[in-house]
Write an enzyme that holds these catalytic residues in place. Structure first.
Site, PDB file in Angstrom:
ATOM      1  N   SER A 126     -36.354 -29.454 107.789  1.00 55.57           N
ATOM      2  CA  SER A 126     -34.979 -29.018 107.998  1.00 55.57           C
ATOM      3  C   SER A 126     -35.004 -27.524 108.345  1.00 55.57           C
ATOM      4  O   SER A 126     -35.920 -27.052 109.008  1.00 55.57           O
ATOM      5  CB  SER A 126     -34.153 -29.306 106.739  1.00 55.57           C
ATOM      6  OG  SER A 126     -32.832 -28.857 106.890  1.00 55.57           O
ATOM      7  N   TYR A 140     -27.860 -26.776 116.560  1.00 58.19           N
ATOM      8  CA  TYR A 140     -29.120 -26.727 115.814  1.00 58.19           C
ATOM      9  C   TYR A 140     -28.837 -26.797 114.321  1.00 58.19           C
ATOM     10  O   TYR A 140     -29.461 -27.572 113.589  1.00 58.19           O
ATOM     11  CB  TYR A 140     -29.891 -25.448 116.151  1.00 58.19           C
ATOM     12  CG  TYR A 140     -31.160 -25.294 115.354  1.00 58.19           C
ATOM     13  CD1 TYR A 140     -32.300 -26.025 115.699  1.00 58.19           C
ATOM     14  CD2 TYR A 140     -31.224 -24.442 114.258  1.00 58.19           C
ATOM     15  CE1 TYR A 140     -33.466 -25.903 114.958  1.00 58.19           C
ATOM     16  CE2 TYR A 140     -32.388 -24.313 113.518  1.00 58.19           C
ATOM     17  CZ  TYR A 140     -33.498 -25.040 113.876  1.00 58.19           C
ATOM     18  OH  TYR A 140     -34.659 -24.922 113.138  1.00 58.19           O
ATOM     19  N   LYS A 144     -29.825 -29.902 111.552  1.00 59.79           N
ATOM     20  CA  LYS A 144     -30.604 -29.685 110.331  1.00 59.79           C
ATOM     21  C   LYS A 144     -29.794 -30.052 109.086  1.00 59.79           C
ATOM     22  O   LYS A 144     -30.352 -30.567 108.104  1.00 59.79           O
ATOM     23  CB  LYS A 144     -31.076 -28.236 110.257  1.00 59.79           C
ATOM     24  CG  LYS A 144     -32.061 -27.862 111.371  1.00 59.79           C
ATOM     25  CD  LYS A 144     -33.298 -28.745 111.350  1.00 59.79           C
ATOM     26  CE  LYS A 144     -34.340 -28.322 112.354  1.00 59.79           C
ATOM     27  NZ  LYS A 144     -35.571 -29.157 112.308  1.00 59.79           N
TER      28      LYS A 144
END
Length: 263
Positions: A126, A140, A144
């Site tokens: 992550s 992004y 995660k």
């Protein structure tokens, strides 16, 4: 008996450093990536995490050779940056297809193997950005954050089969990830240069950040050690920030992040 470890994206950056650390611990390492050649000492299989058929064949090949898979590390990923308003949906989908669904595909192939053999460990990569979302790296960060939620839920699903699922959150790491970022600068004039300033600040933090060898050694320890937490953050300072993110009022947290990355 040598543990059989599989890692995606293990030919560069954090993945390479993790693979090297696993090799030093005496593990048998299979590395999956799109590159023609892999890391010395590992068994390289060319496979793209966006192609489920390729991943299935790769897992079948590993099991036919070794009879089991003890550890899977889902490391493959990349980043995009830019304003949400000016980011094409196709680019956002590509971000999730690699970072999130690449992990999903790999786990889908490996989980039946681990269930039948009575156990195993899955480590999903992550990011601190999953806990503390960063403006102009929205997709992004979201990819995660999705990994964190997925990890927590999956861990409870497969716990009765002896399978442990956890994730690791790196912070700023000095790797080729920075240069590989897909920078979408459209609209920077409309946003008063805030997009380019934000990304430049983030890239400076990355290039002056932790060495990949430090991160790789941490991920290796987490992958092989017993009794680890579902979500693990690399580095005391980043761990402290993630604790603050859970404690601080959301409005205050977002204000502070905005001062750093949205001015």
């Amino acid at each position: 008996m040598s543990r059989i470890c599989v890692i995606t994206g293990g030919t560069s950056g954090i993945g390479k450093a993790t693979a090297q650390a696993l090799l030093q611990r005496g593990c048998t390492v299979y590395e999956l990536s799109r590159r023609e050649e892999g890391l010395e000492g590992t068994h390289h299989i060319r496979a793209d995490v966006t192609d489920e058929a390729q991943l299935t064949r790769a897992v079948e090949e590993i099991v036919s050779r070794e009879g089991r898979i003890d550890v899977l590390i889902n490391n493959a990923g990349f980043g995009i940056s830019g304003a949400v308003e000016f980011t094409e949906t196709a680019d956002a989908l590509r971000q999730f297809d690699v970072n999130f669904f690449g992990m999903v595909r790999m786990n889908h192939a490996v989980l039946p193997v681990m269930r039948k053999q009575g156990g195993g460990r899955i480590v999903n990569l992550s990011s601190v950005a999953g806990a503390i979302p960063i403006p102009f790296q929205t997709y992004y960060s979201a990819s995660k954050a999705a990994i964190n939620s997925y990890t927590m839920a999956l861990a409870n699903e497969v716990q009765p089969f002896g399978i442990e699922v956890l994730c690791v959150q790196p912070g700023d790491i000095c790797t080729g990830f920075t240069a590989a970022r897909q920078k979408l600068n459209a609209g920077d004039d409309v946003y008063g240069g805030r997009i380019s300033r934000s990304v430049a600040g983030m890239e400076h933090d990355e290039q002056t950040g932790m060495r990949p060898e430090t991160a790789g050694a941490y991920i290796c320890r987490i992958a092989l050690r017993k009794g680890v937490r579902p979500i693990n953050t690399i580095g005391f300072s980043y761990g402290f920030l993630c604790v603050l993110a859970r404690i601080l009022p959301q409005k205050l947290l977002n204000f502070l992040v905005g001062l750093l990355y949205a001015k």
